[in-house]
Structure formats: C-alpha cells, structure tokens
Design a protein around this motif. Structure first.
Motif, mmCIF file in Angstrom:
data_model
loop_
_atom_site.group_PDB
_atom_site.id
_atom_site.type_symbol
_atom_site.label_atom_id
_atom_site.label_comp_id
_atom_site.label_asym_id
_atom_site.label_seq_id
_atom_site.Cartn_x
_atom_site.Cartn_y
_atom_site.Cartn_z
ATOM 1 N N ILE B 173 0.847 -1.195 0.000
ATOM 2 C CA ILE B 173 0.000 0.000 0.000
ATOM 3 C C ILE B 173 0.879 1.240 0.000
ATOM 4 C CG2 ILE B 173 -1.723 1.309 1.307
ATOM 5 C CD1 ILE B 173 -2.899 -1.344 2.177
ATOM 6 N N TRP B 174 0.587 2.106 -0.964
ATOM 7 C CA TRP B 174 1.303 3.379 -1.073
ATOM 8 C C TRP B 174 0.343 4.423 -0.524
ATOM 9 C CZ3 TRP B 174 3.029 5.947 -6.319
ATOM 10 C CH2 TRP B 174 4.132 6.773 -6.080
ATOM 11 N N PHE B 176 -0.939 7.889 0.783
ATOM 12 C CA PHE B 176 -0.834 9.346 0.790
ATOM 13 C C PHE B 176 -1.800 9.986 1.780
ATOM 14 C CE2 PHE B 176 1.915 10.298 -2.848
ATOM 15 C CZ PHE B 176 2.002 9.041 -3.433
ATOM 16 N N HIS B 178 -3.392 11.154 5.254
ATOM 17 C CA HIS B 178 -2.695 11.733 6.399
ATOM 18 C C HIS B 178 -3.019 10.948 7.666
ATOM 19 C CE1 HIS B 178 -1.572 15.468 8.879
ATOM 20 N NE2 HIS B 178 -0.489 14.912 8.420
ATOM 21 N N THR B 179 -2.764 9.664 7.614
ATOM 22 C CA THR B 179 -3.064 8.792 8.744
ATOM 23 C C THR B 179 -2.156 7.570 8.667
ATOM 24 O OG1 THR B 179 -4.864 7.649 9.904
ATOM 25 C CG2 THR B 179 -4.848 7.457 7.505
ATOM 26 N N ASP B 180 -1.968 6.911 9.801
ATOM 27 C CA ASP B 180 -1.224 5.656 9.790
ATOM 28 C C ASP B 180 -2.217 4.520 9.593
ATOM 29 O OD1 ASP B 180 1.238 6.892 10.311
ATOM 30 O OD2 ASP B 180 0.779 6.984 12.448
ATOM 31 N N VAL B 188 3.061 -4.482 3.274
ATOM 32 C CA VAL B 188 3.992 -3.371 3.443
ATOM 33 C C VAL B 188 3.308 -2.054 3.074
ATOM 34 C CG1 VAL B 188 6.070 -4.754 3.130
ATOM 35 C CG2 VAL B 188 4.966 -3.755 1.127
ATOM 36 N N GLU B 190 4.117 2.103 2.375
ATOM 37 C CA GLU B 190 5.048 3.218 2.209
ATOM 38 C C GLU B 190 4.207 4.486 2.310
ATOM 39 O OE1 GLU B 190 8.402 3.653 1.681
ATOM 40 O OE2 GLU B 190 8.422 5.650 0.787
ATOM 41 N N ASN B 191 4.541 5.310 3.308
ATOM 42 C CA ASN B 191 3.772 6.534 3.530
ATOM 43 C C ASN B 191 4.381 7.730 2.816
ATOM 44 O OD1 ASN B 191 1.749 5.611 5.490
ATOM 45 N ND2 ASN B 191 3.509 5.261 6.839
ATOM 46 N N VAL B 192 3.547 8.532 2.203
ATOM 47 C CA VAL B 192 3.975 9.842 1.709
ATOM 48 C C VAL B 192 3.050 10.853 2.376
ATOM 49 C CG1 VAL B 192 4.368 11.309 -0.290
ATOM 50 C CG2 VAL B 192 4.643 8.839 -0.513
ATOM 51 N N HIS B 193 3.540 11.442 3.453
ATOM 52 C CA HIS B 193 2.729 12.396 4.205
ATOM 53 C C HIS B 193 3.171 13.809 3.853
ATOM 54 C CE1 HIS B 193 1.760 9.142 7.450
ATOM 55 N NE2 HIS B 193 0.908 9.116 6.458
ATOM 56 N N LEU B 194 2.435 14.430 2.960
ATOM 57 C CA LEU B 194 2.878 15.730 2.453
ATOM 58 C C LEU B 194 2.900 16.814 3.531
ATOM 59 C CD1 LEU B 194 1.241 15.687 -1.085
ATOM 60 C CD2 LEU B 194 3.583 15.156 -0.442
ATOM 61 N N SER B 195 1.911 16.828 4.416
ATOM 62 C CA SER B 195 1.921 17.841 5.478
ATOM 63 C C SER B 195 3.173 17.709 6.323
ATOM 64 C CB SER B 195 0.744 17.679 6.428
ATOM 65 O OG SER B 195 -0.458 17.725 5.758
ATOM 66 N N GLU B 196 3.570 16.476 6.578
ATOM 67 C CA GLU B 196 4.723 16.266 7.451
ATOM 68 C C GLU B 196 6.013 16.695 6.748
ATOM 69 O OE1 GLU B 196 4.447 12.441 9.465
ATOM 70 O OE2 GLU B 196 2.324 12.828 9.876
ATOM 71 N N SER B 197 6.043 16.473 5.449
ATOM 72 C CA SER B 197 7.191 16.921 4.670
ATOM 73 C C SER B 197 7.285 18.454 4.697
ATOM 74 C CB SER B 197 7.031 16.394 3.241
ATOM 75 O OG SER B 197 7.904 17.029 2.358
#
Lengths: 213, 213
Positions: B173-174, B176, B178-180, B188, B190-197
């Motif tokens: 799962i990819w 995006f 904003h949650t875990d 598996v 892979e998180n892409v958390h834009l706010s956190e970036s």
C-alpha cells in the motif's frame, strides 16, 4: 527564541507526534500517559520519552504528558507559529493537489501565487490564483514576500527556475521534481521524490518474498 | 534468487543511485570512477563504496564502476524486474497526478484501475480508466491481480478501504492519506505524508534562522 540541539532523527518524527497530539486536542484530551501515547502511536514508551524530553514536555511521574503544552512546543520547534507565504511552480495535477490542500492553510502555509511555463488565459486559475508564466517570477518575488516555493514541474524546468528563486531571496524549496537541486548555502530543500518512494515500496514487497524462501 | 541483508539506510539511498546510473546510461557511459560518481552525486566516495559493495558491483582498483551492471543489480534488488499492477483509490488531483506519471509505467508500474468514493458518469475517466466506486473494489481485486494500491483519498476513507484491500490479498500500500494504517503482517506500507514533509521544511527554514542568531 533559544533553540536546543535536536537530532535529525527526532525532527523527522516530530510531525507525527504533532499529528497525534492534534487528534488528541480535537478530542479534548488534556493529558495522556506515556503508555497510552505509546500504544496509539505504536512506538515504545522509551522512544517517546527520549524524543519528548527535548521539550521539557512531561511533568512528574504519574502525570503523563500535557497535551496542549506539548502540541504548542512541537509546533513552535517546527516553525508553525510563523505564517508562510508559498508559491507553486507547475500547474499540473500535482501543483493543483498542493494548492487545494486546506490542511496546509490551516497550518499557516498560505498560497500566494501559482506559476507555469507560460501564461494561461485569464480564466484559468487555481483556487482563485490566475496561472502566471515563470517569466513573471522575478518581478513577483521582488514585490511579494515569498517564504517557500513548491516545485511541481519536470526536472529540467525545476533546475532552470531554481536559481531565479534563490537569487530572489527564497530560502526554502519544496522539490517534487525528480532531480537534485543545487542551491546556495542557507537555502533549504525538502525533496519529495515519488518514483523513489514507489521503488522503496517495491523493494519492501519483494524483500518479504525473499525472506519467505 | 538469493538476497543478502541490506540495511534500511542503504535501501533508502538505492533509488537515488538508480536515478544517477540511469542518467549515465542515457548518456552512454559504460563505467565511472568512484571519484566522479562521488562528485556528481555529492556523496563521499567512501559512502558510495560501502553502499555499492553490497552488489559486488565494483571491479578492480582503477576500473571504477560498471554502469550497466550496477544499474541492473540495483534494479533487481528494488524488485523492478517484476511488472506491478497498481490501482489508485482517490480520483482527485493527487490520484490524477499519479495516474499520469509516465515514469512509473516505464519502470513497470502499470495502472489497471482507478476508484473513488462513488461511481462517476461513464465519460469521466483518467488515462482511459473509467472511475469506479469503491464498492466495486472486492470484485475487481478478486478478478484482477493487484500488486499495489495507492491511497490518495482522505484519512477516513483510507482507513475504511484498507481492510478491503488487505483481505483481498493486496500486499503493498502506497499511502498518501494523512493517517497511519493498521495492516496485517506481511503487508507493506510506504507513507507519503505531504503535510509532514512541509513541516520538516518549515523546521529547516527556522532552524537556520536560529543558528544565525
């Protein structure tokens, strides 16, 4: 304001703490035990203790963490007490996605301009911003305070536009282009390389298969 | 195929090596010295040596790196010799951006379906894929092999849809949203958390100010 040294590993974890603390605030939680925070965040209590010790954010034994205090302290360290004016360069789907994240605005990241390779007809706009050509960038930057530039255009365009931004005094670049940018000292770059993220996912998927052999 | 243990830190750097090696291949470069690779990648030669030692990819002293060999080896470790069928859930700007990255397809990540909360009229499609409602997911997953699901929908929707995906047998799962996500073992994420970036960028911007005080 005085700032203690905080390691990069801790910094990387701070936004996640901030998110969980925000959720707790939304629920009206005033304080939380180390054990409960550890459970909801799926991190060891000792990791949390070590990380949050930097903020003097946990009081006496038996009290746990003061949620609003920690939230505010972490926000301050992350620079979120400032307003940030942001421009987006690249008006494709990704640029549009960034422009439409209300969450960013809630945190004080305010979009003040959207650019693309060339000017667009007057009626094409994103969230009320008419799309300007990148040739307008130098003038725009000298007339407006811009804190952050998000680059959501192809690599070559990103490399071309980058010196215009840094010469104009922009100190922070959020780079989505699939390239590394060469910036002068004092300019910070945060990369979001989606292809590389996808490759990491692919690695994890197959590493697992290999382990099962 | 046998797989040696490679540390997570190295894995994180592999896609970047892969990108530089790809650029060198495009230029027809057959081999490159450790010093030259170090210079273009802005990494110490010793770091490169340590990282690439995992792949037996550098020959005798004085030869340097064999570019096509290394490129292929790293691609293999990253699982890129496989084709991956991917679905995108969330047909907003971000979902559209992902669907339109031709680069992903070049690497064998093939979009086979696009979903959103509800069905869309027959004429609304993304890159030839009619947007289906998420209620069609179980059927779609059981009729098609899906390797990867990209979640580009809001947090609540992502949490709701996640068990449908993993029960359907999707292993990657990819994310995006904003949650875990809470996933079973063997899946598996892979998180892409834009706010956190963006918060990390804000931190770096102000950490710099503080250093200058």
């Amino acid at each position: 304001m005085e700032q203690r040294y905080i390691s990069p590993a801790v910094i990387t974890r701070l936004p996640r703490y901030y998110r969980y603390l925000n959720d707790l605030m939304d629920k009206g939680t005033e304080r939380i035990s180390s054990a409960d925070l550890s459970r909801i965040m799926n991190v060891t209590a000792s990791q949390i203790r070590q990380d949050l010790n930097h903020f003097g954010g946990f009081g006496q034994q038996g009290y746990g963490y003061n949620v609003p205090h920690l939230y505010q302290e972490i926000g301050r360290i992350l620079g979120l007490e400032h307003e940030h004016a942001m421009i987006i360069i690249g008006a494709g789907n990704l640029g549009r996605a960034l422009a439409n994240y209300v969450n960013f605005e809630r945190r004080g990241f305010r979009i003040i301009g959207v650019f693309d390779k060339t000017d667009r007809p007057g009626d094409e706009s994103i969230r009320g911003h008419r799309i300007m050509g990148t040739d307008k960038l130098p003038e725009f930057i000298s007339n407006n305070r811009v804190d952050i530039a998000a680059l959501t255009l192809p690599s070559e365009g990103a490399r071309k536009v980058c010196p215009i931004l840094t010469e104009g005094g922009i100190k922070a670049i959020w780079n989505f282009a699939h390239t590394d940018l060469d910036v002068p000292e004092g300019v910070v770059v945060e990369n979001v390389h989606l292809s590389e993220s996808l490759m990491k996912l692919s690695y994890a998927l197959h590493a697992d298969e290999n382990r099962q052999d």
